[in-house]
Structures are given as C-alpha cells and as structure tokens.
Scaffold this motif. Structure first.
Motif, PDB file in Angstrom:
ATOM      1  N   SER A  73     -45.115 117.852  29.421  1.00 15.38           N
ATOM      2  CA  SER A  73     -44.305 117.156  28.428  1.00 15.38           C
ATOM      3  C   SER A  73     -44.023 118.050  27.233  1.00 15.38           C
ATOM      4  O   SER A  73     -44.576 119.147  27.112  1.00 15.38           O
ATOM      5  CB  SER A  73     -45.030 115.889  27.979  1.00 15.38           C
ATOM      6  N   LYS A  91     -49.956 104.463  21.316  1.00 15.68           N
ATOM      7  CA  LYS A  91     -49.848 105.237  22.535  1.00 15.68           C
ATOM      8  C   LYS A  91     -49.095 104.428  23.571  1.00 15.68           C
ATOM      9  O   LYS A  91     -49.155 103.198  23.569  1.00 15.68           O
ATOM     10  CB  LYS A  91     -51.246 105.575  23.046  1.00 15.68           C
ATOM     11  N   THR A  93     -48.126 103.987  27.889  1.00 16.43           N
ATOM     12  CA  THR A  93     -48.547 104.287  29.250  1.00 16.43           C
ATOM     13  C   THR A  93     -47.391 104.003  30.185  1.00 16.43           C
ATOM     14  O   THR A  93     -46.823 102.910  30.152  1.00 16.43           O
ATOM     15  CB  THR A  93     -49.760 103.429  29.653  1.00 16.43           C
ATOM     16  N   HIS A 152     -47.382  99.423  25.768  1.00 10.00           N
ATOM     17  CA  HIS A 152     -47.699  99.879  24.405  1.00 10.00           C
ATOM     18  C   HIS A 152     -48.481  98.763  23.729  1.00 10.00           C
ATOM     19  O   HIS A 152     -48.019  98.169  22.737  1.00 10.00           O
ATOM     20  CB  HIS A 152     -46.449 100.277  23.617  1.00 10.00           C
ATOM     21  N   TYR A 198     -38.983 109.068  28.992  1.00  9.36           N
ATOM     22  CA  TYR A 198     -40.080 108.960  28.034  1.00  9.36           C
ATOM     23  C   TYR A 198     -39.938 107.696  27.192  1.00  9.36           C
ATOM     24  O   TYR A 198     -38.877 107.445  26.605  1.00  9.36           O
ATOM     25  CB  TYR A 198     -40.099 110.164  27.092  1.00  9.36           C
ATOM     26  N   GLY A 258     -45.240 111.465  25.490  1.00 10.95           N
ATOM     27  CA  GLY A 258     -46.288 111.351  26.495  1.00 10.95           C
ATOM     28  C   GLY A 258     -45.838 112.069  27.755  1.00 10.95           C
ATOM     29  O   GLY A 258     -44.988 112.956  27.708  1.00 10.95           O
ATOM     30  N   GLN A 259     -46.401 111.661  28.881  1.00  9.43           N
ATOM     31  CA  GLN A 259     -46.089 112.340  30.141  1.00  9.43           C
ATOM     32  C   GLN A 259     -44.821 111.814  30.798  1.00  9.43           C
ATOM     33  O   GLN A 259     -44.239 112.468  31.644  1.00  9.43           O
ATOM     34  CB  GLN A 259     -47.263 112.219  31.105  1.00  9.43           C
TER      35      GLN A 259
END
Lengths: 117, 110
Positions: free
Chosen positions: A43, B3, B5, B24, B87, B101-102
């Motif tokens: 990322s 954060k 997910t 979230h 994202y 994040g990822q």
C-alpha cells in the motif's frame, strides 16, 4: 477534477547519486502537498506533508536528511532523494490539496518510478 | 483516524454490480468515509466520500450503515477497466492526510 503532474515518470540512477522529483498542481493552488512511497504489491506509505513556505512534516521513520522536500510555491513541490541506494527504489507518488480539512480536495499525481542501480 | 478492514481480494463478472465492503467499527462522529482506487502503476483516483447519508455519483454509490460502523462501495455495472485496488479510508473533518490500508484487489472478469 484538478490535475497533478509529476516529473519524471521514470528515473534510473546510480547508487550514491541524488534524484529530484517534481510535483506540480496544474490548475489550482495547492496549500498542502503530500509525498507517498509504494513498494511492489504494498500500500501507499505517507512520507511527509509539506505546506507552502514552511518546513515539511515527516512521518515517523522517514529520514528528513535523506528525503529533502521543498514546497517553495503554491504549485510546485520537490522531493530529492539524496545519496540514493538500491533500497530506495520505489514508486513515489505526490498529492496536492487545496483546502485543509475539506472533503475531497486531495488529488494525486501519476507517480514516479525510481530505480537505483 | 479510525482503522478500516477490507477483504484482500474480490472477483466480479463484467457487467455485474461490484459490492466492496469496508468495516470501520471505531469511526467517530466527525469522520468521513472516503474511497479511492489505484489502477496498476498509477496514482490513486478519488471515487466518492460520505459522512452519514448514502451518496451516489457518476462512478459509484456509497452505502453507509445507520450505525456508521461499516460501508459498501457499489460499482453498478463493472467493466474490465474497473480492475484495481480499492481503498476505504476514514478521515476526520479537520485532518489533512490520508492513511492507506491494504485495500481490496478487485478483479473484473470477462
């Protein structure tokens, strides 16, 4: 939407040399610019935040003496990777913001791929 | 900032609706939900954002649950060009930076 450009799009350099990457907001004045780094299949990681006319704020773990950021005008910010090493090879992306705290004002450049031999 | 997910990857057939979830659960009252996407080797592209109400624009729809602990990005008619990493980011009204994040790697299949 607003346009942000980066130059160069790709650069290859020898280890130990310095490389400068430019980020320009083409049709708006950017009070704040951000620099990100992205490794393959990872990322984006924020490196620093720069406000026009003041020193950049670096994220924890980012060496400010190695990654020099200058934001001398409302349309231009530069990132200089000093004494580059192969581990600095990465995709560097900038973004520009018109107003602080607004909802969708951050626009991203196309990125610069740096390869250090 | 709270954060988020997201599932690491999803597949969707071309022409179908792609529904990308995001959790979230620690979001606070003044934090917005943003969605960006990144097509391979390009800079991220803004898609949509919202606070409480559902939002729609020419690219997508954003559905936020009543408790605001999760949201779903909907691409109504996915095309091959929608293949990207998506994202979901939560950011406070007064904050400037976006923390990525990822994301979810969405693949649109013909």
């Amino acid at each position: 939407g607003a346009v942000v450009s980066q130059h160069p799009s790709r650069v290859i350099c020898k280890s130990g040399t310095s490389v400068k990457i430019e980020c320009r907001s083409l049709d708006f004045q950017a009070t704040t610019m951000f620099w990100y780094r992205q490794f393959p299949k990872k990322s984006l990681m924020l490196m620093a935040t720069s406000n026009e006319g003041s020193k950049a704020t670096y994220e924890q773990g980012v060496e400010k003496d190695k990654f020099l950021i200058n934001h001398a005008s409302l349309t231009l910010s530069t990132l200089t990777v000093t004494s580059a090493h192969p581990e600095d090879s990465s995709f560097y992306i900038c973004s520009a913001s018109q107003l602080a705290g607004g909802p969708n004002e951050q626009f991203f450049g196309p990125g610069t791929r740096l390869t250090v031999l | 900032d709270a954060k988020t997910t997201q599932p690491p990857s999803m597949d969707c057939a071309e022409g179908r609706a792609a529904n990308l979830p995001c959790n979230h659960s620690t979001i606070s009252g003044n934090e917005y939900v943003y969605w960006y996407r990144q097509i391979h080797s390009q800079g991220p592209q803004y898609i949509i954002h919202g606070l409480k109400n559902n939002e729609t624009n020419e690219m997508a729809s954003l559905i936020i649950t009543e408790d605001r602990k999760s949201s779903t990005l909907i691409l109504p008619h996915a095309t091959l060009r929608d293949t990207a990493v998506y994202y979901c980011i939560v950011r406070g009204q007064g904050a400037q930076k976006l923390v990525f994040g990822q994301g979810t790697r969405l693949t649109i299949n013909p």
